[in-house]
Design an enzyme around this catalytic site. Structure first.
Site, PDB file in Angstrom:
ATOM      1  N   HIS A 174       4.555  19.788   5.562  1.00  0.00           N
ATOM      2  CA  HIS A 174       4.580  21.234   5.743  1.00  0.00           C
ATOM      3  C   HIS A 174       3.660  21.955   4.770  1.00  0.00           C
ATOM      4  CE1 HIS A 174       6.104  25.370   5.115  1.00  0.00           C
ATOM      5  NE2 HIS A 174       6.230  25.337   6.409  1.00  0.00           N
ATOM      6  N   CYS A 175       3.398  21.367   3.605  1.00  0.00           N
ATOM      7  CA  CYS A 175       2.723  22.118   2.543  1.00  0.00           C
ATOM      8  C   CYS A 175       1.207  22.135   2.647  1.00  0.00           C
ATOM      9  CB  CYS A 175       3.144  21.562   1.182  1.00  0.00           C
ATOM     10  SG  CYS A 175       4.877  21.890   0.769  1.00  0.00           S
ATOM     11  N   ILE A 176       0.579  20.971   2.493  1.00  0.00           N
ATOM     12  CA  ILE A 176      -0.871  20.939   2.298  1.00  0.00           C
ATOM     13  C   ILE A 176      -1.649  21.509   3.485  1.00  0.00           C
ATOM     14  CG2 ILE A 176      -2.853  19.484   1.753  1.00  0.00           C
ATOM     15  CD1 ILE A 176      -0.993  17.570   0.346  1.00  0.00           C
ATOM     16  N   ASP A 217       0.179  25.787   3.866  1.00  0.00           N
ATOM     17  CA  ASP A 217       0.350  26.834   2.859  1.00  0.00           C
ATOM     18  C   ASP A 217      -0.932  27.552   2.456  1.00  0.00           C
ATOM     19  OD1 ASP A 217       2.927  25.983   3.036  1.00  0.00           O
ATOM     20  OD2 ASP A 217       3.029  25.117   1.030  1.00  0.00           O
TER      21      ASP A 217
END
Length: 440
Positions: free
Chosen positions: A271-273, A276
């Site tokens: 979900h992050c890299i 975001d």
């Protein structure tokens, strides 16, 4: 009656956690383990029922902890959001995805805030943990939570504290990972800081406003997306120059300062890299700034599944085989090793690319027994000698360290493209003396 601050520091406050996924459930468990009474909220009835039965579904949660907490009444779950009114503290841990145009989708946050505003009461602390662009807490949440007449910093408290969850990390979990927190007012910050200090065995770092806390999270993951892109571009360049990128990274890593190793692969996932940093890209446009480095890094990382497909196509061509009609096994479908999380997994994108070229694709993953691709469900195959000898190629797309017999893969497979350099590490084979094993 005691104040909210007193109830937080004495752990007599009732805590609500909205969103019981990879962030929310570990947070709910740690708060309950710390001594708070915790009520989890989720729109998915299946999750709610599992928690109330003491059944775990998140890898970073210890199943025995969850079972004990639900049994002794410290943790329960519901899909009845009217019960928000029972809570003194509410943490928002809902998804913040991108749409197909890589624009932020704050619908989960907005819908949660709308519901929360209907059941808020005085002396309540609300903390947003979902990753978002700088300004969301004060520009989106604050007006919605204030519309009933409650004044922030006096009647209720609002703060932002970004989640720092790394699925599969054996060293750093929710409890021992340092926390960043920013409040809308000094009193908001005081209450939020007290909450995390009562739960965590790690420092709580206060910043001057929610914007700084929101930006800190974006910076953390922008650092990663840019360095992942650099590693991926170096891998492409090194192959063209006949250089082993893995040796290069190992050599550079001997420098005790000024270098941190990042490794190439079939793309970036989770979900992050891949998500975001594009929240910052969106926000930067509002001040007429174009985040060129972030967008270029995204382009490089997004191109890797296509590069892997082209690389395999060339390798098969060297064997006088077309990619169309070739049988290919993807080894590892999760977005990173030793977890069952397939969110934004580059392996799925490689799968789509291969199928678009006419390949017959199956997969093996000891952690992901069932996966959905374009609305269809697929089961992990059985990895045995017969299967490996029957295919044309194996593509290693995830570096699981458990549950995969890499010696068998090396022995029985006719052709291997290892995008993670895991086989030589595990088996000790010299890549130069093994003509059927190829790196990215």
């Amino acid at each position: 009656m005691s104040t909210l601050y007193e109830r937080i520091t004495s752990k007599s406050a009732k805590v609500g956690v909205i969103g019981l996924g990879y962030v929310g459930l570990p947070l709910a468990v740690e708060k309950a383990k710390a001594g708070f009474r915790v009520l989890g909220f989720d729109i998915q009835r299946e999750k709610v029922d599992k928690i109330n039965r003491g059944e775990n579904y998140i890898g970073d949660v210890v199943p025995e902890d969850l079972a004990t907490l639900t049994k002794n009444g410290h943790l329960s779950a519901t899909d009845d959001f009217s019960r928000i009114g029972e809570c003194d503290v509410v943490a928002i841990c809902v998804p913040t995805p991108l749409d197909k145009f890589k624009q932020p989708d704050l619908s989960y946050v907005v819908n949660t805030a709308d519901t929360l505003s209907s059941f808020m009461h005085e002396d309540m602390l609300v903390v947003l943990e979902s990753t978002t662009y700088p300004g969301t807490t004060e520009e989106v949440l604050l007006p919605m939570l204030s519309k009933g007449g409650l004044k922030v910093g006096r009647d209720f408290y609002l703060a932002y504290s970004p989640e720092r969850v790394d699925p599969g990390n054996l060293l750093y979990k929710t409890k021992n990972t340092p926390k960043v927190v920013g409040g809308c007012t000094p009193e908001c910050l005081r209450h939020a800081k007290a909450l995390y200090e009562a739960v965590l065995q790690a420092p709580v770092f206060a910043v001057s406003s929610p914007k700084e806390a929101e930006m800190a999270k974006i910076l953390e993951n922008t650092f990663r997306i840019v360095n992942c892109a650099l590693a991926n571009e170096m891998a492409v360049v090194c192959r063209k120059l006949g250089i082993n990128i893995w040796e290069v990274i190992e050599a550079a890593s001997t420098k005790p300062f000024g270098f941190m190793p990042f490794y190439p692969g079939p793309g970036v996932g989770g979900h992050c890299i891949p998500i975001d940093p594009f929240y910052l890209t969106y926000k930067a446009r509002s001040v007429d700034y174009h985040t060129r480095l972030i967008e270029l890094a995204g382009e490089i990382n997004d191109s890797m599944p296509e590069y892997v497909t082209a690389r395999l196509q060339d390798l098969l061509n060297d064997e006088r085989k077309p990619l169309r009609g070739s049988k290919v096994i993807l080894l590892g479908i999760a977005y990173k090793g030793d977890i069952d999380d397939v969110r934004e997994s580059p392996a799925l994108k490689v799968w789509e690319q291969l199928e678009a070229k006419g390949a017959d694709v199956t997969y093996f993953d000891p952690y992901c027994r069932l996966v959905k691709l374009k609305g269809k469900a697929f089961e992990s195959c059985t990895l045995d000698e017969y299967l490996l000898k029957s295919v044309d190629a194996v593509v290693v797309t995830c570096a699981h360290t458990k549950g995969v017999d890499y010696n068998l893969v090396l022995e029985a497979s006719p052709l291997i493209l290892d995008t993670k350099n895991i086989i030589s590490k595990v088996t000790g084979v010299d890549i130069k003396s093994c003509p059927k094993l190829h790196l990215l």
